[in-house]
Write a protein that holds these residues in place. Sequence first.
Motif, PDB file in Angstrom:
ATOM      1  N   UNK A  27       0.821  -1.211   0.000  1.00 16.57           N
ATOM      2  CA  UNK A  27       0.000   0.000   0.000  1.00 16.57           C
ATOM      3  C   UNK A  27       0.857   1.264   0.000  1.00 16.57           C
ATOM      4  N   UNK A  28       2.097   1.138   0.438  1.00 23.35           N
ATOM      5  CA  UNK A  28       3.011   2.278   0.508  1.00 23.35           C
ATOM      6  C   UNK A  28       3.888   2.269  -0.735  1.00 23.35           C
ATOM      7  N   UNK A  29       3.998   3.431  -1.377  1.00 20.13           N
ATOM      8  CA  UNK A  29       4.780   3.478  -2.603  1.00 20.13           C
ATOM      9  C   UNK A  29       5.480   4.801  -2.823  1.00 20.13           C
ATOM     10  N   UNK A  30       6.340   4.787  -3.830  1.00 19.89           N
ATOM     11  CA  UNK A  30       7.088   5.986  -4.196  1.00 19.89           C
ATOM     12  C   UNK A  30       7.319   5.943  -5.701  1.00 19.89           C
ATOM     13  N   UNK A  31       7.055   7.076  -6.372  1.00 17.80           N
ATOM     14  CA  UNK A  31       7.360   7.236  -7.790  1.00 17.80           C
ATOM     15  C   UNK A  31       8.362   8.368  -7.927  1.00 17.80           C
ATOM     16  N   UNK A  32       9.340   8.206  -8.823  1.00 18.67           N
ATOM     17  CA  UNK A  32      10.352   9.244  -9.022  1.00 18.67           C
ATOM     18  C   UNK A  32      10.613   9.432 -10.508  1.00 18.67           C
TER      19      UNK A  32
ATOM     20  N   UNK B  63      -0.312  16.758   0.964  1.00 19.73           N
ATOM     21  CA  UNK B  63      -1.736  16.962   0.730  1.00 19.73           C
ATOM     22  C   UNK B  63      -2.457  16.817   2.064  1.00 19.73           C
ATOM     23  N   UNK B  64      -3.227  17.839   2.427  1.00 11.82           N
ATOM     24  CA  UNK B  64      -3.930  17.801   3.705  1.00 11.82           C
ATOM     25  C   UNK B  64      -5.443  17.760   3.527  1.00 11.82           C
ATOM     26  N   UNK B  65      -5.906  17.913   2.268  1.00 11.70           N
ATOM     27  CA  UNK B  65      -7.332  17.869   1.993  1.00 11.70           C
ATOM     28  C   UNK B  65      -7.531  17.723   0.492  1.00 11.70           C
ATOM     29  N   UNK B  66      -8.646  17.142   0.077  1.00 15.60           N
ATOM     30  CA  UNK B  66      -8.974  17.106  -1.337  1.00 15.60           C
ATOM     31  C   UNK B  66      -9.187  15.710  -1.888  1.00 15.60           C
ATOM     32  N   UNK B  67      -9.390  15.640  -3.212  1.00 14.75           N
ATOM     33  CA  UNK B  67      -9.736  14.393  -3.882  1.00 14.75           C
ATOM     34  C   UNK B  67      -8.687  13.293  -3.728  1.00 14.75           C
ATOM     35  N   UNK B  68      -7.415  13.638  -3.687  1.00 12.88           N
ATOM     36  CA  UNK B  68      -6.385  12.605  -3.541  1.00 12.88           C
ATOM     37  C   UNK B  68      -6.589  11.776  -2.281  1.00 12.88           C
ATOM     38  N   UNK B  69      -7.123  12.387  -1.248  1.00 16.35           N
ATOM     39  CA  UNK B  69      -7.296  11.665   0.004  1.00 16.35           C
ATOM     40  C   UNK B  69      -8.522  10.753  -0.009  1.00 16.35           C
ATOM     41  N   UNK B  70      -9.238  10.710  -1.124  1.00 18.81           N
ATOM     42  CA  UNK B  70     -10.305   9.713  -1.278  1.00 18.81           C
ATOM     43  C   UNK B  70      -9.706   8.337  -1.551  1.00 18.81           C
ATOM     44  N   UNK B  71      -8.497   8.311  -2.142  1.00 21.22           N
ATOM     45  CA  UNK B  71      -7.833   7.055  -2.483  1.00 21.22           C
ATOM     46  C   UNK B  71      -6.554   6.810  -1.695  1.00 21.22           C
ATOM     47  N   UNK B  72      -6.008   7.865  -1.098  1.00 19.16           N
ATOM     48  CA  UNK B  72      -4.724   7.741  -0.416  1.00 19.16           C
ATOM     49  C   UNK B  72      -4.819   8.215   1.030  1.00 19.16           C
TER      50      UNK B  72
ATOM     51  N   UNK C  89      11.528  14.814  -9.181  1.00 23.05           N
ATOM     52  CA  UNK C  89      10.254  14.729  -8.462  1.00 23.05           C
ATOM     53  C   UNK C  89      10.122  13.370  -7.803  1.00 23.05           C
ATOM     54  N   UNK C  90       9.605  13.384  -6.575  1.00 21.38           N
ATOM     55  CA  UNK C  90       9.270  12.162  -5.848  1.00 21.38           C
ATOM     56  C   UNK C  90       7.852  12.306  -5.319  1.00 21.38           C
ATOM     57  N   UNK C  91       7.029  11.307  -5.577  1.00 19.05           N
ATOM     58  CA  UNK C  91       5.704  11.236  -4.982  1.00 19.05           C
ATOM     59  C   UNK C  91       5.721  10.057  -4.015  1.00 19.05           C
ATOM     60  N   UNK C  92       5.441  10.341  -2.748  1.00 18.64           N
ATOM     61  CA  UNK C  92       5.356   9.287  -1.739  1.00 18.64           C
ATOM     62  C   UNK C  92       3.907   9.193  -1.299  1.00 18.64           C
ATOM     63  N   UNK C  93       3.389   7.984  -1.208  1.00 18.74           N
ATOM     64  CA  UNK C  93       1.968   7.823  -0.944  1.00 18.74           C
ATOM     65  C   UNK C  93       1.690   6.536  -0.184  1.00 18.74           C
ATOM     66  N   UNK C  94       0.522   6.508   0.436  1.00 18.65           N
ATOM     67  CA  UNK C  94      -0.009   5.286   1.033  1.00 18.65           C
ATOM     68  C   UNK C  94      -1.451   5.158   0.572  1.00 18.65           C
ATOM     69  N   UNK C  95      -1.726   4.069  -0.167  1.00 20.94           N
ATOM     70  CA  UNK C  95      -3.067   3.818  -0.683  1.00 20.94           C
ATOM     71  C   UNK C  95      -3.991   3.357   0.449  1.00 20.94           C
ATOM     72  N   UNK C  96      -5.269   3.603   0.258  1.00 18.21           N
ATOM     73  CA  UNK C  96      -6.252   3.137   1.235  1.00 18.21           C
ATOM     74  C   UNK C  96      -6.511   1.638   1.109  1.00 18.21           C
ATOM     75  N   UNK C  97      -6.385   1.080  -0.119  1.00 16.36           N
ATOM     76  CA  UNK C  97      -6.566  -0.365  -0.315  1.00 16.36           C
ATOM     77  C   UNK C  97      -5.858  -0.787  -1.605  1.00 16.36           C
ATOM     78  N   UNK C  98      -5.730  -2.095  -1.797  1.00 12.18           N
ATOM     79  CA  UNK C  98      -4.987  -2.669  -2.928  1.00 12.18           C
ATOM     80  C   UNK C  98      -5.574  -2.339  -4.298  1.00 12.18           C
TER      81      UNK C  98
END
Length: 137
Positions: A4-9, A72-81, A101-110
């Motif tokens: 669920x935890x990922x990183x894109x660069x 990100x502290x609010x918004x559409x991205x937090x519907x999935x992450x 650029x690095x995007x670090x994220x944790x998904x809500x589900x698989x």
Amino acid sequence: MSSLIGKLETDMELNASAGRFMICSATGLPKFPRLLMVRYEHVLYMKVNGAKEGFIISWNYDHGKFEFEGKVIEGDLLKDFKSFVFKSQVSPKSQDGILHWTLEYEKLHEGIPNPETMLRFVIQICKDMDSHIIQGN
């Protein structure tokens, strides 16, 4: 590490100098919504802490390192992450620079795909900014 935890660069070559790109990025943040509206017709921004214009993102900028980070502290991205962090670093290269650029994220589900489209979106915005800087706007 959980799947669920990922990183894109990714890296992007700049036409503008590294210093100029970062200074314009940091001091031009209030212009971002207007710059985005030129390319994207559905850009929304909201006032934050009484400022004239702002983002629903908390920005930290370290001028000495040419780095910044946005969470990100609010918004559409937090519907999935559960969490989503944008990080960028600009390094000088001759007359121009390299933007990392690095995007670090944790998904809500698989079932949620990795955010490659968000990375492409961020890179396109930076290409637009780079062009804007080179044109002297």
